[in-house]
Design a protein around this motif. Structure first.
Motif, short mmCIF file in Angstrom:
data_model
loop_
_atom_site.label_atom_id
_atom_site.label_comp_id
_atom_site.label_asym_id
_atom_site.label_seq_id
_atom_site.Cartn_x
_atom_site.Cartn_y
_atom_site.Cartn_z
N GLY A 365 0.82 -1.21 0.00
CA GLY A 365 0.00 0.00 0.00
C GLY A 365 0.85 1.26 0.00
O GLY A 365 0.53 2.25 -0.68
N ARG A 366 1.96 1.25 0.75
CA ARG A 366 2.84 2.40 0.77
C ARG A 366 3.47 2.61 -0.60
O ARG A 366 3.63 3.75 -1.07
CB ARG A 366 3.94 2.19 1.82
CG ARG A 366 4.87 3.40 1.97
CD ARG A 366 6.03 3.10 2.87
NE ARG A 366 6.97 4.21 2.91
CZ ARG A 366 8.27 4.11 3.06
NH1 ARG A 366 8.83 2.90 3.21
NH2 ARG A 366 9.05 5.18 3.09
N GLY A 367 3.86 1.51 -1.26
CA GLY A 367 4.42 1.62 -2.60
C GLY A 367 3.44 2.22 -3.58
O GLY A 367 3.80 3.06 -4.41
N CYS A 368 2.17 1.79 -3.49
CA CYS A 368 1.13 2.34 -4.37
C CYS A 368 0.93 3.83 -4.09
O CYS A 368 0.67 4.62 -5.02
CB CYS A 368 -0.18 1.58 -4.18
SG CYS A 368 -0.11 -0.14 -4.72
N GLU A 369 1.02 4.22 -2.83
CA GLU A 369 0.83 5.62 -2.47
C GLU A 369 1.97 6.48 -3.00
O GLU A 369 1.76 7.60 -3.47
CB GLU A 369 0.75 5.75 -0.95
CG GLU A 369 0.50 7.17 -0.46
CD GLU A 369 0.42 7.25 1.05
OE1 GLU A 369 0.29 8.38 1.56
OE2 GLU A 369 0.51 6.20 1.71
N LEU A 370 3.19 5.96 -2.94
CA LEU A 370 4.36 6.73 -3.39
C LEU A 370 4.49 6.76 -4.91
O LEU A 370 4.78 7.80 -5.50
CB LEU A 370 5.63 6.14 -2.78
CG LEU A 370 5.92 6.44 -1.31
CD1 LEU A 370 7.07 5.58 -0.82
CD2 LEU A 370 6.26 7.93 -1.13
#
Length: 443
Positions: A365-370
């Motif tokens: 999820g963090r990767g998708c956000e960044l």
């Protein structure tokens, strides 16, 4: 009776002994007397293979099939021709010793085979099993023991049973595929709702899914699969309605909000071609058609939020083409891709592979956000390739992936350079292989 070579054996198949008579027993003996050999083009092992394929659907247990297989090895093709009879005259004790069971167990299995019409007995006066073959022709001169001739009478029934079994198996696989399709769509919508954080009933829907997300094993019958399809279809319909409602509310809120002075792109140019990839609107699914649906990505129904401009653009995702990503991926990664993959397929493959590498949902999820989902997928792809490096292979994919995200947050991640490097090495290997083939060619 017949003459066999130059030796005349009077009444070689005369029924003797004191086997308790019954109508089924007498019918089996009558069929043996009238046996005219197997049909042309059919050998005894074709018959045995038919038994193995139908198995329990025709009343054959694994133990019964094992005994039949053992007995078939003691017959010859000549025994299944007209004028001969396939009789196994090995002693009961030897059979029991070879199979590692008691004589009583062999007798019970023979009785079970007789009850379904597969064998009968050609008895001697004292039920002793013995016989002799002609030394030149190999034909049985005389024999007393287990007779396999009745199995030939079951050939048509076994073939019909096999066709029914194959039809049921095909329907079973079809229903399993339907359930798998619904599950991929349901998981995608649940992930969307979880990321938005605006659904107060998310736990209720998750509980409904958990209740039906059982492993589909072969012991589950067709009726239960049909019930599971109905349950998945109902949940999928409810979730789609809720997701569409949330999308409408979000769009209305966006229209009422003041326009910012400056907006940033949230995806690469290559991703803009996939409008359906960001939409919750899906084509209706015909449960009799398991072809590839229009939305074929696990996250196909998830709306992608804007990624931080510095992380996204500095990563060089805009420079990575679909063909480059495919060529840069490992064989392990490509096993998760369809024949003609698209960007959503890349994302779906990465999402499934991240679980195998121990990368958490939170990190994904963090990767998708960044970086957006495409950027996160490319990070998974690069992490996967790093596991196969000749020198200093990555031992902790989760830590490596999170390290890439930390560099992305600082604007120091350059995904396109890694992808270009993998493609270049792949092309070099391809050229070396082609040159080697040309040098080895006699022309």
């Amino acid at each position: 009776m017949q003459h066999i070579s130059a030796i005349h054996i009077p009444q070689p198949f005369q029924h003797g002994g004191g086997r308790v008579g019954s109508e089924a027993y007498r019918q089996s003996l009558d069929f043996c007397d009238d046996f005219a050999g197997l049909e042309e083009g059919v050998n005894r092992y074709d018959l045995l293979l038919l038994v193995k394929k139908v198995g329990k659907h025709a009343g054959f247990t694994p133990r019964m099939i094992q005994l039949l297989d053992y007995y078939f090895a003691y017959t010859r093709d000549v025994d299944w021709e007209e004028g001969s009879r396939p009789i196994v005259y090995q002693s009961l004790s030897r059979t029991a010793l070879d199979l590692g069971v008691s004589e009583r167990q062999i007798q019970k299995l023979e009785r079970a085979l007789f009850d379904i019409g597969a064998i009968t007995w050609h008895d001697s006066g004292n039920h002793r099993r013995y016989g002799q073959r002609h030394p030149e022709t190999g034909r049985i001169l005389y024999a007393y023991g287990i007779e396999l001739t009745p199995l030939a009478s079951l050939q048509e029934d076994l073939a019909a049973t096999l066709r029914e079994k194959q039809a049921r198996d095909a329907l079973w696989m079809e229903r399993k595929r339907q359930i798998s399709w619904y599950r991929s769509q349901i998981r995608g919508i649940l992930l969307e709702l979880a990321e938005e954080g605006t659904c107060p009933f998310l736990s209720t829907f998750q509980s409904r899914y958990d209740a039906i997300a059982i492993q589909i094993r072969s012991h589950i019958d067709l009726d239960r699969l049909a019930d599971l399809i109905d349950e998945h279809k109902a949940l999928h319909s409810d979730l789609r309605s809720l997701a569409q409602q949330n999308t409408t509310e979000t769009e209305e809120g966006t229209q009422r909000a003041p326009m910012p002075q400056e907006t940033h792109k949230s995806s690469s140019k290559s991703e803009q071609k996939f409008a359906y990839y960001k939409s919750t609107t899906q084509q209706s699914f015909n449960k009799l058609n398991t072809g590839k649906p229009t939305v074929n990505c696990f996250q196909g129904s998830v709306v992608e939020g804007p990624a931080p401009a510095n992380a996204f653009h500095s990563s060089g995702i805009d420079y990575v083409k679909l063909k480059m990503a495919i060529e840069a991926s490992s064989e392990r990664f490509q096993t998760h891709l369809p024949f003609d993959p698209t960007w959503p397929d890349i994302v779906e493959a990465a999402y499934h592979l991240r679980n195998e590498m121990g990368i958490s949902q939170a990190s994904w999820g963090r990767g998708c956000e960044l970086l957006g989902r495409t950027g996160a997928a490319l990070c998974i792809l690069i992490t996967d390739r790093a596991r196969d490096r000749d020198s200093h292979p990555v031992r902790s994919p989760a830590a490596y992936f999170n390290g890439m995200l930390n560099r992305a947050a600082d604007g120091e991640l350059h995904l396109h350079k890694s992808i270009f490097g993998f493609v270049a090495s792949t092309d070099l290997f391809h050229r070396i292989s082609v040159d080697a083939k040309l040098e080895a060619s006699p022309n």
